[in-house]
Design an enzyme around this catalytic site. Structure first.
Site, PDB file in Angstrom:
ATOM      1  N   ILE A  55      10.583 -15.251   4.969  1.00  0.00           N
ATOM      2  CA  ILE A  55      11.449 -14.095   4.768  1.00  0.00           C
ATOM      3  C   ILE A  55      12.033 -14.244   3.363  1.00  0.00           C
ATOM      4  O   ILE A  55      12.518 -15.317   2.991  1.00  0.00           O
ATOM      5  CB  ILE A  55      12.557 -14.022   5.848  1.00  0.00           C
ATOM      6  CG1 ILE A  55      13.473 -12.818   5.638  1.00  0.00           C
ATOM      7  CG2 ILE A  55      13.374 -15.296   5.906  1.00  0.00           C
ATOM      8  CD1 ILE A  55      14.481 -12.608   6.768  1.00  0.00           C
ATOM      9  N   SER A  56      11.921 -13.197   2.555  1.00  0.00           N
ATOM     10  CA  SER A  56      12.371 -13.283   1.161  1.00  0.00           C
ATOM     11  C   SER A  56      13.881 -13.460   1.088  1.00  0.00           C
ATOM     12  O   SER A  56      14.620 -13.101   2.011  1.00  0.00           O
ATOM     13  CB  SER A  56      11.986 -12.011   0.401  1.00  0.00           C
ATOM     14  OG  SER A  56      10.590 -11.882   0.296  1.00  0.00           O
TER      15      SER A  56
END
Length: 214
Positions: A55-56
């Protein structure tokens, strides 16, 4: 912690769209990471979500969302659902979001979570996002959360005149660049580089073919 993330990591930098800030404030990021990492969910860093995906970091999600300039009622394609967090943020802006994830277990998990959280305007399917989602094209905005070595032609074709494509581009082993491509009313494309980034590679048959032999 979520308010602190928005104020310190986003508003104090260059995220100034109030709608994006409100969307980031609304989405429970800790629900989109493994339970063991929930305490780290609001730190300004990417986190692993399994299947060699991440997940960024919140800033990158907010930046890509701001660059996409999404309005209520827009039709938005996301390539690379991952955890579903970026799709939820786009959904908070009132867009109809179509999201594609090549890792089937992640697609199923994201769809369940998004439904549980009430995002009826987000649809997820398992598949190769390199080809886009032509049944729902054209799109007002396309957001790609994995990096191809070159911009996929189908995505450019599926972008509506006046629309924006936000995409990281470049090989895994060297610098990638976050890029915005805008299609004007006549269909001409205008590209600009935004910032150096590092994303997982865009995978799938067409992406591998573009990447060519090692």
């Amino acid at each position: 912690m979520r308010n602190g993330m928005v104020e310190q990591q986003l508003a104090e930098r260059d995220i100034d769209d109030p709608h994006v800030l409100e969307a980031m404030r609304a989405v429970p990021r800790h629900r989109f990471v493994p339970a063991a990492l929930a305490a780290d969910a609001y730190r300004d860093q990417p986190l692993p979500i399994g299947h060699d995906q991440t997940i960024s970091q919140p800033y990158i999600v907010a930046l890509m969302t701001q660059l996409a300039r999404v309005s209520p009622g827009d039709r938005v394609l996301e390539v690379g659902t991952g955890s579903g967090y970026q799709a939820a943020v786009l959904g908070e802006l009132g867009a109809q979001v179509y999201s594609i994830e090549i890792v089937a277990p992640l697609a199923q998990q994201a769809q369940r979570l998004l439904e549980e959280l009430g995002y009826r305007n987000v649809v997820v399917k398992a598949g190769d996002g390199y080809a886009g989602w032509p049944e729902h094209a054209p799109f007002d905005a396309i957001v790609v959360t994995a990096a191809p070595e070159r911009i996929p032609a189908p995505l450019l074709e599926q972008l509506k005149p006046g629309g924006r494509l936000v995409i990281p581009v470049g090989p895994l082993q060297s610098a990638q660049e976050l890029r915005v491509v805008e299609k004007d009313a006549s269909g001409q494309l205008h590209e600009r580089d935004i910032a150096p980034v590092r994303f997982v590679p865009l995978t799938g048959e067409a992406a591998e073919r573009d990447r060519g032999p090692e």
